[in-house]
Design a protein around this motif. Structure first.
Motif, mmCIF file in Angstrom:
data_model
loop_
_atom_site.group_PDB
_atom_site.id
_atom_site.type_symbol
_atom_site.label_atom_id
_atom_site.label_comp_id
_atom_site.label_asym_id
_atom_site.label_seq_id
_atom_site.Cartn_x
_atom_site.Cartn_y
_atom_site.Cartn_z
ATOM 1 N N VAL A 14 -2.793 1.005 8.498
ATOM 2 C CA VAL A 14 -2.751 0.385 7.329
ATOM 3 C C VAL A 14 -3.855 -0.962 7.236
ATOM 4 N N LYS A 60 -4.589 0.061 -0.316
ATOM 5 C CA LYS A 60 -4.304 1.425 -0.381
ATOM 6 C C LYS A 60 -4.411 1.883 -1.660
ATOM 7 N N CYS A 91 2.704 3.504 1.307
ATOM 8 C CA CYS A 91 1.582 3.607 1.900
ATOM 9 C C CYS A 91 1.593 5.219 2.645
ATOM 10 N N ASP A 114 -0.559 8.427 1.512
ATOM 11 C CA ASP A 114 -1.287 8.933 2.526
ATOM 12 C C ASP A 114 -1.233 10.308 2.751
#
Length: 1249
Positions: free
Chosen positions: A117, A186, A253, A257
């Motif tokens: 991150v 993100k 996140c 991803d």
């Protein structure tokens, strides 16, 4: 910059092939987080216009270097002008990061995600970085992408449009808390990838993944939008805000991803979207909701078809300009399959995370009364997918039961949709799509007139928000056939964009027939041209060609279709229906007898499907058919419909409701001139369905069918009950319980059918039926019982059964609301309190011996008071029943009119407001669609009885209070009587006065009544006379009727119009010859107070009178044409006494810690096994005292356990557990000694039965 150096070293580590030990890894994680924290702080300070300098980073972090790398030195840089951040603060940030990293080591491989991150932070982000460029610019790039890339699929445009809306929500968020920077970063990465190179063109082939990405992005946008409010909620709960935020952002996140990696790899797998909820309890339970009215994925357009029109609609949805019309009307004749377009759009929008509600009407589900649930359902749909809207809606319905249950769609529109939306600007919600499909199937013209007014912005009440006041991000897509009333309603309306689809038939035909190699482009072109734009015709034609019958080749079928000449275009669909059926049942393949037998079976099954009030699945159609009265009808339904998959849905799944794929198929079969031998007369199957329903109930009903756990619990608190209802009450049993009476009353009288009904009413199965209605929330369905009584009328041998149906109707009126709340109390409370001579008591009491018993005070017959209806805030001055007996209207000193369900006593809508003075009189129109009211404000008002909305302006003309209003029998005129001594006549349609006032009385008019034929009006006045008027001329027909010695308070015509009854303050009732005005016989005496109301019985032989002396009297005034025997009902029916004061009770001193629970002076009558009811309770917030009679009739335990319910007629002179005696005696005294209650309630029944 120092943090950039650390990040570069961290990147080197994470990419290095050299394996590090856990200590090295923890240091690197600490360095990464430290840099991220430091960057965030720099940004935070930068946003406050501070010029920053970097401070020296402790060498024990930087100088050690990374595994396999030489140590590096980092020097602090200073401008020499401004003081840098506190080094102690930086050290604290780093130490905290180090501590976090040490704890993360324990997480093993999951630490990699945490580091990533921070690792992905832009390398150039430093003290002078611009927040706008780094975080928000990638989100803004998407705004024009859908329009710039012209050749992408409309689904991709939809997805990118929703992404664009999400970006606007994020960009518009005022509070940029540093805690959410990592989430912003993100999201910026997601937007960069989605708009990079050729990625938008990949969207359509990656629908599953892209849909999840867009949904997850939208969820993140909502989290960012509501973050400030969420933090406050966490703080109130004592939670660690930073910890909660970090955990949620990690999950967001992580999901993004996974999804983005799938998109890069072009692998379409399911990844669950993470949705964060605050945990607030926002109660929307109890709101009426149309459960089966949503998107049907099977109705979508086939892939690759109708992309042009789908793109047009998508562009309209995505267009954020204020000038864009709010409503799009997609119209077309039957066969255009415009519903497929609507379902496709709705499904795409939901799949991509957009805020959407799809509400579909269905002509086969009119029994569901969906038109009464439209905006409550839409509001619930939107609230289920947006926490902010849910919170606003929960606030609107809090402590507002009537609003939750209202069937007034204008009230729903104003309070459940427009009200909550006022709190949300368009930018904070994103695009919102509402789809209203098949508006033409919403019922009759009257049924949809208010919905048309809402959609067209033509609401008459200026206090109700118009549709043009919707936020600019709202889009409403409406589909329908162009029926005249819809055309007229939408004509010339600027905010409605009309779109008539040019269906891409050729693309569809090409796709459907691509496996048939013999078909060339020329064939496809011919077939497309033959369709004449009717998609339904093209669908059927392709089905016919692909599945040839009886050895024909596909090309043979093609030739048959294109060579047929149906004549007019309107017959095109009917022609192909006829072709289908002729192939399914070919006449030349069978003997005449066989063909007739097959046709008869076909007609019967089609009639069964079309006559059903709501669609039933194959298994239920079959179960009901096995109970048809004629044995030759007991064949398999599946055999008839197995070849009809092209015409019906649900033919391959026995548990899916079977319904026509297109409404025109029913029209075809029920039009004799079009369908010929296949003609279906639906009315003929009604008798069979009535028989079947009663017999399904006979075999399927049983005591405690859903294993109700405890009589202490309301149904709503048994969380597993809905599933048990689905398990134990099959669709055909549910259908039969709700609709058997509907089918009975639509048939001609039948002796065998009447015997079936008698079988139900003579058995305890009658109780099981009511139990099932309670569990199905369908008690109001029993309102049709009077129609069954009417069906039985004048048929010898069934007088007792007719009486029983009305008796059960009364039972439902008194106990219906209580049974809906807690169904065990049908047996625990309702049966014991039913009158001794009632049908329920005589049939069932002996079979339920372990129940409470009335030791004294049980009524022999139904009392006058059947229910107490509460809601007005002041004196109730007038009440009126609708002609069908299902509704009650009331007028009050609180200046309102209210509408009530006559079966349950529940309000049907919010109070009808408009009068500025007390409402003195109310009256239903004969057809039940309107209500007239007269008021102290000198006006008459008209109301829509379905919605409660005023119809036009007040009727003005009287110069004083309006005491009485009445409709003519044909509903075209209204008469009103006033304190101004006149009668006025009004046009009920326009509200305009008809002629001059009728003058002649010398005192105020207190009552008026139309004659049954509408040609005369009778009026009663304070001048002690009755007058008769010619409606056409307004002139009196004769001299005043004189005889009363006090004011005339009420007048009424007999049903044949030959007699008039009047009630007076002189305490008498008088009967008059309506032709001559002469009195008939002596005054009818007996009342000890003024007679305020009089009414004839339908046969004209009796008069009911109500008086100030608190009694209702029924007086025999004329001999019955059917009998000359004495009638015991000529005596007063019931005499009530005033409720005693508190001083009339004698309460003993309580010397026991736990006194017996008793409602009788006899201790032997106390409740058995009360220990668990008397256990100490920690609930200190109860607003009621245990075991005392509550205002709503319930006796409850200390934890609100429902012990039993007392009907209104038994509540006076009622005992409480600490009362030894009530003076005067005569009230209900209960024997609870054998009462089964709580978890043992079901043992109330004698098991041997």
């Amino acid at each position: 910059m120092v943090h950039s150096t650390i990040l570069r070293q961290a990147v080197g580590y994470w990419c290095s092939p050299v394996k590090a030990d856990e200590n090295d890894r923890s240091k690197i994680v600490a360095m990464t987080i430290a840099a991220h924290h430091y960057a965030a702080r720099c940004l935070y300070s930068s946003s406050n216009n501070k010029h920053l300098v970097t401070s020296e980073i402790p060498s024990d972090f930087v100088n050690q270097g990374l595994p396999g790398e030489p140590a590096s030195q980092v020097q602090a840089v200073s401008s020499g002008k401004e003081e840098g951040p506190d080094t102690q603060l930086v050290d604290a940030e780093l130490q905290g990061a180090c501590d976090s990293a040490q704890s993360m080591v324990l997480l093993g491989k999951h630490v990699t995600f945490v580091a990533s991150v921070a690792d992905n932070a832009p390398a150039g982000l430093d003290a002078t970085s611009d927040f706008e460029t780094t975080y928000l610019q990638p989100l803004k790039i998407i705004d024009g992408v859908p329009e710039e890339i012209a050749d992408i699929h409309p689904y991709a445009k939809m997805a990118l449009g929703v992404l664009s809306a999400a970006s606007k929500i994020i960009v518009a968020q005022a509070e940029r808390d540093q805690s959410i920077y990592s989430l912003l970063k993100k999201l910026a990465e997601v937007y960069r990838i989605m708009t990079r190179d050729d990625n938008p063109r990949k969207i359509e082939s990656m629908r599953g993944t892209v849909g999840s990405i867009v949904q997850q992005t939208y969820e993140c946008a909502r989290f960012i939008r509501d973050y400030s409010e969420t933090k406050s909620f966490w703080k109130r709960l004592g939670k660690n805000v930073l910890s909660e935020t970090s955990d949620i952002i990690k999950r967001y996140c992580g999901t993004l991803d996974h999804l983005m990696q799938q998109f890069r790899d072009q692998v379409d797998r399911d990844v669950a979207v993470f949705v964060q909820r605050t945990g607030e309890t926002l109660d929307l339970s109890g709101m009426i909701y149309a459960g089966d009215a949503g998107v049907v994925t099977a109705k979508q357009c086939l892939s690759g078809t109708r992309t042009d029109i789908l793109s047009q609609i998508t562009k309209w949805i995505n267009n954020s300009e204020d000038s864009v019309p709010r409503v799009m009307w997609l119209s077309g004749p039957a066969g255009k399959s415009i519903s497929a377009i609507a379902h496709t759009i709705a499904h795409w929008f939901k799949e991509t995370g957009g805020l959407c509600s799809c509400f579909c009407f269905d002509r086969h589900r009119e029994g569901d009364r969906r038109h009464e649930k439209i905006f409550s359902t839409i509001a619930r749909d939107l609230a289920d997918h947006d926490p902010g809207i849910r919170r606003a809606l929960a606030d609107a319905v809090e402590n507002a039961t009537s609003l939750k249950n209202t069937t007034d769609i204008i009230q729903q529109w104003r309070e459940l949709l427009m009200g909550p939306l006022e709190k949300f600007p368009a930018s904070s919600v994103g695009p919102v799509l509402i789809v209203i499909d098949a508006l033409d199937e919403s019922g009759g013209i009257e049924t949809r007139q208010d919905l048309l007014r809402i959609l067209s912005g033509k609401l008459e009440n200026k206090k109700v928000p118009q549709i043009t006041e919707l936020p600019s991000n709202f889009r409403i897509l409406v589909t329908s056939r162009p029926l005249p009333d819809i055309e007229k309603g939408f004509e010339g309306v600027d905010h409605i964009l009309r779109l008539s689809p040019h269906v891409a038939i050729q693309a569809f035909v090409s796709k459907e027939l691509k496996e048939l190699s013999e078909f060339q482009d020329t064939h496809l072109t011919v077939l497309t041209a033959k369709s004449d734009g009717l998609f339904e015709w093209a669908r059927l034609a392709c089905t016919y060609i692909k599945e040839p019958y009886f050895g024909l080749s596909p090309m043979d079928c093609f030739s048959t279709i294109v060579n047929r000449s149906p004549g007019e275009r309107n017959n095109l669909l009917y022609d192909i229906y006829r072709l289908f059926l002729e192939e399914i049942i070919p006449r030349h393949k069978y003997t005449k007898f066989q063909y007739q037998q097959l046709i008869a079976r076909f007609r019967s099954v089609m009639g069964q499907i079309f006559a059903a009030v709501e669609p039933l699945p194959l298994v239920s159609l079959q179960a009901m058919r096995h109970h048809f009265p004629e044995d030759h009808d007991h064949y398999e339904v599946g055999v008839v419909i197995k070849h009809m998959g092209g015409l019906f849905s649900g033919t391959t799944d026995p548990f899916t409701p079977i319904r026509p794929l297109h409404a025109s198929f029913r029209d075809f079969l029920t039009d004799k001139s079009s369908s010929g031998a296949f003609y279906v007369e639906v009315s003929k199957v009604q008798r069979d369905l009535a028989f079947a329903s009663l017999r399904v109930m006979e075999h399927g009903l049983r005591f405690n069918i859903c294993n109700l756990k405890s009589s202490y619990l309301p149904n709503s608190q048994d969380t597993e009950l809905p599933e048990r209802v689905k398990t134990y009450i099959s669709p055909h049993l549910s259908y039969s319980c709700r609709y058997w009476a509907t089918h009975v009353q639509t048939t001609d009288f039948d002796d065998e059918l009447a015997k079936e009904i008698r079988s139900l009413f003579d058995d305890e199965r009658l109780m099981f039926w009511i139990e099932a209605l309670g569990l199905l929330n369908a008690i109001s369905g029993a309102v049709v019982l009077p129609l069954v009584a009417k069906w039985l009328k004048n048929h010898s041998g069934y007088e007792d059964l007719r009486s029983a149906t009305m008796d059960v109707q009364r039972f439902m009126q008194v106990f219906g609301g209580m049974i809906l709340r807690s169904t065990p109390h049908l047996y625990v409370s309702a049966l014991p309190f039913s009158p001794v001579n009632s049908t329920m008591a005589t049939t069932c009491t002996a079979k339920f011996p372990n129940s409470l018993r009335l030791a004294s005070g049980r009524d022999l017959n139904w009392t006058v008071v059947q229910a107490i209806i509460r809601g007005h805030t002041n004196t109730v001055l007038s009440v009126s029943f609708s002609l069908d007996g299902t509704r009650i209207a009331s007028g009050s000193s609180d200046k309102t009119v209210r509408l009530w369900n006559a079966a349950t006593g529940q309000p049907l809508c919010e109070p009808l407001k408009g009068h500025t003075g007390a409402v003195l009189s109310v009256s239903f129109s004969p057809d039940g669609t309107r209500i007239a009211s007269g008021s102290l404000d000198k006006t008459v008002r008209l109301w829509n009885a379905a919605t409660g909305q005023p119809l036009g302006e007040p009727l003005k003309g009287h110069t004083s209070w309006v005491y009485s209003v009445s409709f003519s029998s044909d509903g075209t005129r209204i008469a009103s009587g006033s304190l101004d001594k006149t009668v006025r006549l009004w046009n009920a349609a326009t509200g305009r006065p008809l002629g001059e006032p009728f003058k002649g009385h010398t005192g105020a008019l207190r009552s008026i009544s139309f004659s049954p034929d509408g040609t005369r009006i009778a009026s009663g006045s304070l001048d002690k006379t009755v007058r008769l008027w010619n409606v056409a001329t307004g002139q009196p027909l004769c001299e005043p009727f004189k005889g009363h010695t006090g004011a005339v308070r009420s007048v009424s015509f007999s049903l044949d119009g030959t007699h008039i009854a009047s009630g007076s303050e002189d305490r008498t009732v008088r009967l008059w010859n309506a032709a001559t005005g002469r009195p008939l016989g002596e005054p009818l005496k007996g009342h000890t107070g003024a007679v305020l109301s009089v009414s004839f019985s339908p046969d004209g032989t009796r008069i009911a009178s109500g008086s100030e002396d608190k009694t209702l009297r029924l007086m025999k005034v004329l001999p019955s044409p059917a009998s000359t025997e004495p009638d015991p009902s000529a005596s007063p029916l019931h005499r009530s006494t005033a409720s005693p004061t508190q001083d009339s009770r004698i309460a003993p001193t309580n010397t026991c810690n736990h006194p017996p629970i008793s409602f009788s002076p006899c201790l032997k009558h106390a409740l058995p096994n009360p220990a668990h009811l008397l256990e100490p309770t920690s609930d200190h917030h109860s607003n009621s005292t245990p075991f005392l009679l509550q205002p709503d009739g319930w006796i409850m335990g200390p934890r609100h356990e429902l012990l039993f319910w007392v009907p209104p007629a038994s509540r006076h002179l009622f005992y409480s557990p600490d009362t030894a005696m009530v003076i005067p005696r005569g009230g209900a005294e209960l024997d609870l000694s054998c009462m089964a209650h709580g978890a043992r309630w079901s043992s109330c029944r004698n098991a041997s039965t």
